[in-house]
Design a protein around this motif. Structure first.
Motif, mmCIF file in Angstrom:
data_model
loop_
_atom_site.group_PDB
_atom_site.id
_atom_site.type_symbol
_atom_site.label_atom_id
_atom_site.label_comp_id
_atom_site.label_asym_id
_atom_site.label_seq_id
_atom_site.Cartn_x
_atom_site.Cartn_y
_atom_site.Cartn_z
ATOM 1 N N ARG A 1 1.080 -1.472 -0.021
ATOM 2 C CA ARG A 1 -0.168 -0.083 0.155
ATOM 3 C C ARG A 1 0.982 1.098 0.108
ATOM 4 N NH1 ARG A 1 -4.929 -0.861 0.258
ATOM 5 N NH2 ARG A 1 -5.491 1.027 1.640
ATOM 6 N N HIS A 2 0.054 1.962 -0.885
ATOM 7 C CA HIS A 2 0.650 3.903 -0.156
ATOM 8 C C HIS A 2 0.620 4.431 -0.104
ATOM 9 C CE1 HIS A 2 -1.303 3.554 -4.504
ATOM 10 N NE2 HIS A 2 -0.824 4.899 -4.288
ATOM 11 N N LEU A 3 1.066 5.732 0.154
ATOM 12 C CA LEU A 3 -0.381 6.650 1.453
ATOM 13 C C LEU A 3 -0.041 7.981 -0.168
ATOM 14 C CD1 LEU A 3 -1.240 8.698 3.159
ATOM 15 C CD2 LEU A 3 0.994 9.307 3.803
ATOM 16 N N GLU A 4 -1.256 8.902 -0.469
ATOM 17 C CA GLU A 4 -1.695 9.757 -1.400
ATOM 18 C C GLU A 4 -2.375 10.791 -0.078
ATOM 19 O OE1 GLU A 4 -4.417 8.868 -4.430
ATOM 20 O OE2 GLU A 4 -2.856 7.488 -5.032
ATOM 21 N N ILE A 5 -1.871 11.734 -0.577
ATOM 22 C CA ILE A 5 -1.895 12.933 0.234
ATOM 23 C C ILE A 5 -2.477 14.348 -0.646
ATOM 24 C CG2 ILE A 5 -1.540 14.936 2.608
ATOM 25 C CD1 ILE A 5 1.201 13.081 2.432
ATOM 26 N N GLN A 6 -3.268 14.814 -0.391
ATOM 27 C CA GLN A 6 -4.755 15.488 -1.353
ATOM 28 C C GLN A 6 -3.641 17.121 -1.111
ATOM 29 O OE1 GLN A 6 -6.104 15.195 -3.571
ATOM 30 N NE2 GLN A 6 -6.865 13.013 -3.127
ATOM 31 N N PRO A 7 -3.572 18.281 -2.008
ATOM 32 C CA PRO A 7 -3.649 19.240 -1.987
ATOM 33 C C PRO A 7 -4.322 19.720 -0.245
ATOM 34 C CG PRO A 7 -3.258 18.982 -3.974
ATOM 35 C CD PRO A 7 -3.824 17.489 -3.484
ATOM 36 N N SER A 8 -4.815 19.731 -0.397
ATOM 37 C CA SER A 8 -6.072 19.681 1.282
ATOM 38 C C SER A 8 -5.246 19.504 2.453
ATOM 39 C CB SER A 8 -7.298 19.265 1.010
ATOM 40 O OG SER A 8 -7.346 17.957 0.832
ATOM 41 N N GLY A 9 -3.791 18.466 2.433
ATOM 42 C CA GLY A 9 -3.949 17.826 3.130
ATOM 43 C C GLY A 9 -4.466 16.466 4.232
ATOM 44 N N VAL A 10 -5.279 16.252 3.315
ATOM 45 C CA VAL A 10 -6.223 14.666 3.294
ATOM 46 C C VAL A 10 -5.309 13.470 2.755
ATOM 47 C CG1 VAL A 10 -8.580 13.422 3.082
ATOM 48 C CG2 VAL A 10 -8.366 15.988 3.706
ATOM 49 N N GLY A 11 -5.069 12.613 3.818
ATOM 50 C CA GLY A 11 -4.513 11.575 3.362
ATOM 51 C C GLY A 11 -5.199 10.185 3.115
#
Length: 613
Positions: A176-186
């Motif tokens: 699994r990998h982590l994605e972090i939106q520009p909003s800061g939500v991961g």
């Protein structure tokens, strides 16, 4: 090397100030100019490329150059397109990408390169060390998870194994990998799942060979020195012969057991004689610090979690050896046993897929382990669902361990006999609560779930070992733990993993023509049990002193008289020392926590006061 990954968000400028030693840290920015990666690393640790709105950083040994990475990165438009690029690379590395403001971060399947994440100042932040995030948030230790660390031999089962002992910090699960939106939500996403074991060895061995060749090639630098273990077994010998095919100065180390019946030294010397230009060094165990030496016990521990490091003094000796020869990477055969030695669960799976093919191997195991027919049937009986198994494990925490019997999703966890009833209750609550949430196993095939858990345990050992010796400028490298090697090995048909006259038939087939046939056909392998006992006798006094004023006992986790009694006792099986090793790791870890930490007993809040790090 250490780093923190920040989102493409305005809060990142303030979050950056919370990063330990941020005033002296190196910084890589997002295309927007916001801080993205903050930390400390050398130029040899990193390969990076910048293609406008798309940037990528790779930390660790990897089979690409900055120029080649840039050419491939120019074709990436979304974080999803990173998948094919990542799968094509050999090595073991952290991958961090920023694509139009969206961050993707991942480690390796084995956890040799692990990634942790949590919330800092309202945004999702990732790091290669959980204590870094805990320091940034002022978080303390989760006391119930601390009790779980007493479980032997490999700590808590999945999914509790993915929870950090530091509050609010999680570890990425395998694949699994982590994605972090520009909003800061991961959020986390899956990019890898265990392959079906449907590839015949006749063809699969070529994919495995290519993966192993690529894994070693990613760790050699033409004209440079590389050091490696040469134990005399298939695993380390294979890596040495792969490394010797490159234009490197190869130095091999064999630490010789004090057991005269151990033939490993002879096998290692035979192999070294066939390695072109190798500098082979043999060191008697008596010339090393050995096991349980006070120098290792007194050293500061990695604050990530309690990690068993009985071998730490020897680990540091090996690192000093590598550094003295000019090597910065030291190859180890860690992980090969878990990938290539068929387990009871492998046979359990084979019976269900090809019962006739399994029968000869069932008879062989019955004979080897001296089982009765009833014990054989019971040991290979149907395994319950993962939820059922996890729930049942809570009931068996204090049961006597019988090594080598019974099939299960993971190696059965047991508490040391000196664990307090309150700590046992805390562990049971955690296991039952986790089971009630019906977690998915790491693979629907129990043998692959077991394999992944063991591989992760090995990855953690390698990661911890490297951090222990990083001050010597040396990193331990285990090519068998690479994603592509793991995937190739798990793809092989179950029936082809078993062979009556081979201990590790899959590895032998892949390395045939590269490593000597005599080693690949070897059926025996020595161990260091006599040296383990010798270290225990030599350092018993110091170990007893450690538990005179036990931090674990202060917390109500153990009865300190238990490990002291065990230290004075006789042990006919070295495997029975596992509970002590785990307990020792927890004791040393607690002693390494900051002096201002406020420690309290089981059932109170919290083990570390808020603000301690």
């Amino acid at each position: 090397m250490e780093f923190v990954v920040l989102p493409d968000h305005q809060a990142s400028r303030e979050v950056k100030k919370l990063v330990p030693r941020s005033d002296k840290a190196r910084v890589i920015n997002h295309p927007s100019g916001q801080p993205w990666i903050v930390g400390h690393w050398s130029d040899t640790d990193i390969v990076s490329a910048d293609a406008g709105e798309t940037r990528m950083v790779l930390f660790g040994p990897v089979s690409t150059s900055a120029a080649e990475l840039l050419r491939r990165l120019e074709r990436v438009r979304t974080v999803g397109e990173v998948d094919s690029l990542a799968r094509s690379l050999h090595g073991c590395f952290h991958l961090i990408a920023s694509v139009s403001g969206l961050v993707r971060a991942q480690g390796s399947i084995s956890s040799a390169c692990q990634l942790f994440y949590g919330s800092v100042a309202g945004v999702t932040v990732a790091a290669d060390r959980p204590q870094t995030l805990a320091t940034m948030t002022g978080a303390g230790v989760d006391e119930e998870l601390l009790a779980l660390q007493l479980l032997a031999p490999f700590g808590p089962p999945w999914p509790l194994s993915a929870r950090s002992v530091w509050r609010g910090v999680r570890a990425l699960a395998p694949g699994r990998h982590l994605e972090i939106q520009p909003s800061g939500v991961g959020r986390t996403r899956t990019h890898w799942t265990p392959p079906e074991p449907d590839v015949p060895l006749a063809s699969g061995m070529f994919a495995l060979r290519e993966a192993l060749e690529g894994a070693v090639a990613a760790r050699v630098r033409e004209g440079r020195t590389i050091s490696a273990d040469l134990s005399g077994g298939k695993d380390s010998t294979s890596l040495c012969f792969l490394a010797a095919r490159h234009d490197v100065s190869l130095v091999t180390l064999h630490v010789s057991s004090s057991d005269r019946a151990n033939e490993d030294r002879l096998w290692a010397e035979r192999s070294a004689a066939q390695l072109p230009g190798v500098n082979h060094v043999v060191v008697p165990m008596s010339d090393t610090p050995g096991f349980f030496a006070e120098s290792g016990l007194a050293a500061a521990q990695d604050l990530e979690a309690p990690l068993t490091m009985t071998r730490r003094p020897l680990t540091e000796y090996i690192a000093r050896f590598a550094a003295s020869r000019g090597a910065t990477w030291h190859l180890q055969g860690v992980g090969a046993d878990e990938l290539f030695r068929p387990s009871l669960m492998s046979l359990h799976a084979l019976i269900r897929s090809r019962p006739l093919a399994a029968l000869p191997h069932v008879r062989a195991m019955k004979s080897m382990r001296r089982w009765s027919a009833v014990t054989t049937v019971r040991s290979l009986a149907r395994v319950e669902t993962y939820r059922q198994w996890l729930s049942a494990s809570a009931d068996h925490l204090t049961a006597e361990r019988v090594l080598g019997t019974g099939a299960g999703w993971e190696v059965a966890s047991r508490v040391p006999q000196w664990t307090t009833p309150e700590a046992v209750d805390a562990i049971r609550r955690q296991l039952r609560r986790s089971a009630s949430e019906a977690p998915d196993p790491l693979s629907t095939l129990p043998v692959h779930h077991e394999m992944l858990r063991l591989i992760q345990a090995n990855g953690t050992i390698v990661r911890a070992g490297s951090r222990t010796v990083e001050r010597f400028g040396v990193s331990f490298q285990a090519p068998f733990l690479d994603d592509r090697v793991l995937t190739a090995a798990m793809s092989i048909l179950l029936a082809d993993r078993h062979k009556a006259d081979q201990v590790k038939p899959v590895l032998a087939a892949a390395m045939r023509g590269i490593a000597p046939d005599s080693v690949l056909d070897r059926q025996s392998k020595g161990d260091f049990s006599p040296d383990l006992y010798a270290g225990l006798r030599r350092h018993r006094g110091h170990l007893l002193e450690l538990f005179e004023d036990s931090h674990l006992a202060r917390l109500g986790l153990i009865d300190a008289d238990g490990p002291r009694t065990a230290l004075r006792g006789m042990h006919t099986d070295a495997g029975m020392l596992m509970p002590f090793d785990t307990t020792l790791a927890n004791e040393l870890w607690l002693r390494s926590l900051p002096s201002h930490a406020s420690l309290t007993s089981v059932g109170t809040e919290p083990v570390l006061a808020e603000g301690a790090s």
